[in-house]
Design an enzyme around this catalytic site. Structure first.
Site, PDB file in Angstrom:
ATOM      1  N   VAL A  14      41.683  37.843 -20.511  1.00 47.45           N
ATOM      2  CA  VAL A  14      41.003  36.872 -19.787  1.00 47.45           C
ATOM      3  C   VAL A  14      39.933  36.438 -20.369  1.00 47.45           C
ATOM      4  CG1 VAL A  14      41.641  38.018 -17.330  1.00 47.45           C
ATOM      5  CG2 VAL A  14      39.378  38.741 -18.613  1.00 47.45           C
ATOM      6  N   CYS A  15      39.493  35.271 -20.361  1.00 48.36           N
ATOM      7  CA  CYS A  15      38.460  34.560 -21.047  1.00 48.36           C
ATOM      8  C   CYS A  15      37.314  35.517 -20.670  1.00 48.36           C
ATOM      9  CB  CYS A  15      38.379  33.228 -20.637  1.00 48.36           C
ATOM     10  SG  CYS A  15      39.360  32.026 -21.097  1.00 48.36           S
ATOM     11  N   PRO A  16      36.484  35.745 -21.905  1.00 47.67           N
ATOM     12  CA  PRO A  16      36.333  35.050 -23.220  1.00 47.67           C
ATOM     13  C   PRO A  16      37.155  35.955 -24.247  1.00 47.67           C
ATOM     14  CG  PRO A  16      34.339  36.160 -22.957  1.00 47.67           C
ATOM     15  CD  PRO A  16      35.055  36.368 -21.515  1.00 47.67           C
ATOM     16  N   MET A  17      37.648  36.924 -23.815  1.00 43.97           N
ATOM     17  CA  MET A  17      38.418  37.784 -24.632  1.00 43.97           C
ATOM     18  C   MET A  17      39.558  37.131 -25.324  1.00 43.97           C
ATOM     19  SD  MET A  17      36.550  40.297 -25.248  1.00 43.97           S
ATOM     20  CE  MET A  17      37.839  41.063 -26.416  1.00 43.97           C
TER      21      MET A  17
END
Length: 79
Positions: A14-17
């Protein structure tokens, strides 16, 4: 199209990953090579290509796949 040098599957991230993992992978590759990124979801679909462009890389292609994921090809630029 030249051969893809590496593949990164961020479909479970998931963002920001999503972009953090993409950026780290790009940093490990030599300039002018191609990275295939498999991604899923609206945020990664919008943010990963935009962030790659913002950092000076080229988005070569972005294609939908039949399973709800997308295949993004990025050409690493820089030194």
């Amino acid at each position: 199209m030249p051969d893809v040098t590496a593949t990164l599957d961020i479909t479970r991230e998931v963002c920001p990953m999503t972009y953090v993992r993409t950026k780290l992978k790009l940093e490990s590759l030599p300039p002018d090579t191609l990275l295939e990124v498999l991604l899923k979801g609206d945020e990664p679909l919008k943010n990963v290509p935009r962030s790659a462009k913002d950092e000076g890389h080229d988005v070569v292609s972005l294609d939908a796949r039949g399973d709800g994921t997308h295949r993004l090809i990025i050409r690493k630029r820089g030194t």
